[in-house]
Design an enzyme around this catalytic site. Structure first.
Site, mmCIF file in Angstrom:
data_model
loop_
_atom_site.group_PDB
_atom_site.id
_atom_site.type_symbol
_atom_site.label_atom_id
_atom_site.label_comp_id
_atom_site.label_asym_id
_atom_site.label_seq_id
_atom_site.Cartn_x
_atom_site.Cartn_y
_atom_site.Cartn_z
ATOM 1 N N HIS A 73 0.840 -1.198 0.000
ATOM 2 C CA HIS A 73 0.000 0.000 0.000
ATOM 3 C C HIS A 73 0.881 1.257 0.000
ATOM 4 O O HIS A 73 0.691 2.159 -0.822
ATOM 5 C CB HIS A 73 -0.912 -0.016 1.231
ATOM 6 N N GLU A 74 1.845 1.285 0.917
ATOM 7 C CA GLU A 74 2.721 2.455 1.006
ATOM 8 C C GLU A 74 3.673 2.536 -0.189
ATOM 9 O O GLU A 74 3.938 3.618 -0.701
ATOM 10 C CB GLU A 74 3.496 2.440 2.329
ATOM 11 N N HIS A 77 2.082 4.185 -3.115
ATOM 12 C CA HIS A 77 2.102 5.650 -3.062
ATOM 13 C C HIS A 77 3.404 6.187 -3.658
ATOM 14 O O HIS A 77 3.392 7.156 -4.427
ATOM 15 C CB HIS A 77 1.959 6.150 -1.620
#
Length: 160
Positions: A73-74, A77
């Protein structure tokens, strides 16, 4: 953090990074990571630093979920920022990376038990239910800096 857990984190980062390298035909370097996130947040991506910060307590309590969902998820980004510039945090570019490149669901929030990291809360009421607000939100209400509304009934939250 044990060396085995450090290795598991590095393996997770490299696994998803390799998928991005293949998809975008770009040799990304492995981002730095640390455990400097506190509170209820599982992780944060620092775009210009090419860095992922993780919550150490939630990580130890939810290792598999972190390795399979929070880290990608990170990382998504970071990849989205590199590929597309400043975009909505969980916008179509980020979702594309999560779903099409990484092959995992594009969930924007975790559902971890946060009882071990949550501080004091304050009870507020709307027209349909009770809400527990953090001390930060409570203090903003007390100083008349913010007002909060229920996302269901849309009425303003009032201190019980």
């Amino acid at each position: 953090m044990s060396s085995a857990l450090q290795e598991a984190i590095q393996n997770s980062i490299q696994y998803y990074l390799n998928k991005a390298i293949s998809a975008f035909n770009y040799e990304y370097t492995s981002p730095d990571y640390n455990f400097n996130v506190r509170g209820k947040v599982a992780g944060k991506a620092y775009l210009t630093l090419w860095q992922i910060r993780l919550n150490p307590i939630l990580f130890l309590e939810n290792q598999d979920e972190f390795l399979q969902h929070v880290i990608p998820h990170e990382l998504a980004h970071l990849i989205a920022y590199h590929q597309f510039g400043r975009v909505k945090p969980h916008g179509k570019e980020w979702q594309y990376i999560m779903i099409e490149v990484f092959g995992i669901s594009a969930q924007t929030r975790h559902s971890f038990d946060i009882s071990s990291v949550q501080g004091k809360t304050f009870s507020y009421q709307c027209q349909c239910r009770e809400h527990e607000l953090t001390i930060r939100r409570h203090n903003k209400i007390q100083r008349h800096q913010s007002y909060y509304h229920c996302t269901v009934c849309e009425s303003q939250l009032i201190k019980k």
